[in-house]
Design a protein around this motif. Sequence first.
Motif, PDB file in Angstrom:
ATOM      1  N   LEU A   3     -13.862 -50.002 -20.907  1.00 25.41           N
ATOM      2  CA  LEU A   3     -13.136 -49.051 -21.779  1.00 25.41           C
ATOM      3  C   LEU A   3     -13.279 -49.722 -23.273  1.00 25.41           C
ATOM      4  O   LEU A   3     -12.465 -49.500 -24.150  1.00 25.41           O
ATOM      5  CB  LEU A   3     -11.732 -49.144 -21.440  1.00 25.41           C
ATOM      6  CG  LEU A   3     -11.552 -48.617 -20.187  1.00 25.41           C
ATOM      7  CD1 LEU A   3      -9.935 -48.656 -20.001  1.00 25.41           C
ATOM      8  CD2 LEU A   3     -12.084 -47.056 -20.098  1.00 25.41           C
ATOM      9  N   ARG A   9     -15.806 -43.726 -24.202  1.00 18.41           N
ATOM     10  CA  ARG A   9     -16.303 -42.337 -24.031  1.00 18.41           C
ATOM     11  C   ARG A   9     -17.188 -42.031 -22.900  1.00 18.41           C
ATOM     12  O   ARG A   9     -16.671 -41.127 -22.073  1.00 18.41           O
ATOM     13  CB  ARG A   9     -16.946 -41.836 -25.178  1.00 18.41           C
ATOM     14  CG  ARG A   9     -17.426 -40.260 -25.322  1.00 18.41           C
ATOM     15  CD  ARG A   9     -17.977 -39.888 -26.476  1.00 18.41           C
ATOM     16  NE  ARG A   9     -18.443 -38.505 -26.367  1.00 18.41           N
ATOM     17  CZ  ARG A   9     -19.438 -37.962 -27.449  1.00 18.41           C
ATOM     18  NH1 ARG A   9     -19.809 -38.640 -28.349  1.00 18.41           N
ATOM     19  NH2 ARG A   9     -19.649 -36.648 -27.130  1.00 18.41           N
ATOM     20  N   THR A  11     -17.301 -43.763 -20.044  1.00 17.50           N
ATOM     21  CA  THR A  11     -16.690 -44.109 -19.166  1.00 17.50           C
ATOM     22  C   THR A  11     -15.516 -43.192 -18.561  1.00 17.50           C
ATOM     23  O   THR A  11     -15.734 -42.584 -17.451  1.00 17.50           O
ATOM     24  CB  THR A  11     -15.750 -45.461 -19.218  1.00 17.50           C
ATOM     25  OG1 THR A  11     -16.799 -46.541 -19.404  1.00 17.50           O
ATOM     26  CG2 THR A  11     -14.878 -45.618 -18.111  1.00 17.50           C
ATOM     27  N   LEU A  12     -14.723 -42.643 -19.613  1.00 14.38           N
ATOM     28  CA  LEU A  12     -13.756 -41.619 -19.290  1.00 14.38           C
ATOM     29  C   LEU A  12     -14.565 -40.180 -18.687  1.00 14.38           C
ATOM     30  O   LEU A  12     -14.032 -39.670 -17.964  1.00 14.38           O
ATOM     31  CB  LEU A  12     -12.944 -41.317 -20.472  1.00 14.38           C
ATOM     32  CG  LEU A  12     -11.978 -42.498 -21.017  1.00 14.38           C
ATOM     33  CD1 LEU A  12     -11.318 -42.225 -22.049  1.00 14.38           C
ATOM     34  CD2 LEU A  12     -11.147 -42.877 -19.591  1.00 14.38           C
ATOM     35  N   TRP A  15     -15.672 -40.630 -15.249  1.00 14.39           N
ATOM     36  CA  TRP A  15     -14.655 -40.738 -14.163  1.00 14.39           C
ATOM     37  C   TRP A  15     -14.492 -39.301 -13.795  1.00 14.39           C
ATOM     38  O   TRP A  15     -14.190 -38.826 -12.696  1.00 14.39           O
ATOM     39  CB  TRP A  15     -13.564 -41.406 -14.911  1.00 14.39           C
ATOM     40  CG  TRP A  15     -13.434 -42.926 -14.779  1.00 14.39           C
ATOM     41  CD1 TRP A  15     -14.639 -43.475 -14.334  1.00 14.39           C
ATOM     42  CD2 TRP A  15     -12.706 -43.845 -15.133  1.00 14.39           C
ATOM     43  NE1 TRP A  15     -14.404 -44.808 -14.384  1.00 14.39           N
ATOM     44  CE2 TRP A  15     -13.010 -45.090 -14.894  1.00 14.39           C
ATOM     45  CE3 TRP A  15     -11.500 -43.736 -15.994  1.00 14.39           C
ATOM     46  CZ2 TRP A  15     -12.411 -46.237 -15.363  1.00 14.39           C
ATOM     47  CZ3 TRP A  15     -10.710 -45.124 -16.208  1.00 14.39           C
ATOM     48  CH2 TRP A  15     -11.343 -46.226 -16.007  1.00 14.39           C
TER      49      TRP A  15
END
Length: 216
Positions: A3, A9, A11-12, A15
């Motif tokens: 994070l 950006r 990573t989210l 997910w």
Amino acid sequence: MLLSPNLVRSTLLLWVVFFGNAFSYYGLVLLTSELNGHSQCVPTEVKSVASQDINYRNIFIASFAELPGLIISAATVDRLGRKLSMSGMFFLCCLFLLPLVVHQPEGLTTALLFGARICITATFTIVYIYAPEIYPTSVRTTGVGVGSAVGRIGGMICPLVAVALVHGCHQTASILLFEVVILLSGICVMLFPFETKGRELSDSVSSSSKPMDAFI
């Protein structure tokens, strides 16, 4: 690290894509039997005496979609790139599922689920190619592992939410839920900050955010 400003950006978004992939993939596996299973929601006069045989046949046909899905992902991932091939398959999957918001004849239901399974198998394969390429070496295994774990949450929630709606005679709500999750996943793929096709793997967090031109 996942994070950090350079990776948050990616990573989210990743997910969400992992969650949507697992939710949709395992949901379609379960819907294959639910929608072709002649449940209590279908009027009794349309039930077939050989319903069990037909059910197993349709499950086999829909499951066979895994093979062309793998072939399509292998054929497009290097030609079209990771983002375009993955987002295209997500949006195409939405189109296959759209007619199922209302009850369809058994043959058409099987054909639509076959097409949807092809698409979602392709996206599931491509995301496991793309995910390691967006992370630097220092956090690559952690990033892919956490993303995969988030995806498993989607796989666990799916039977409790979407498939339960079919059991409750709410097929329209169930399919619309799948449509929203898959569409959101496709949009998230388009929002990924960069394409990794032809890009060298980065070794540090700072280098992972460099534009594509820096590697050409």
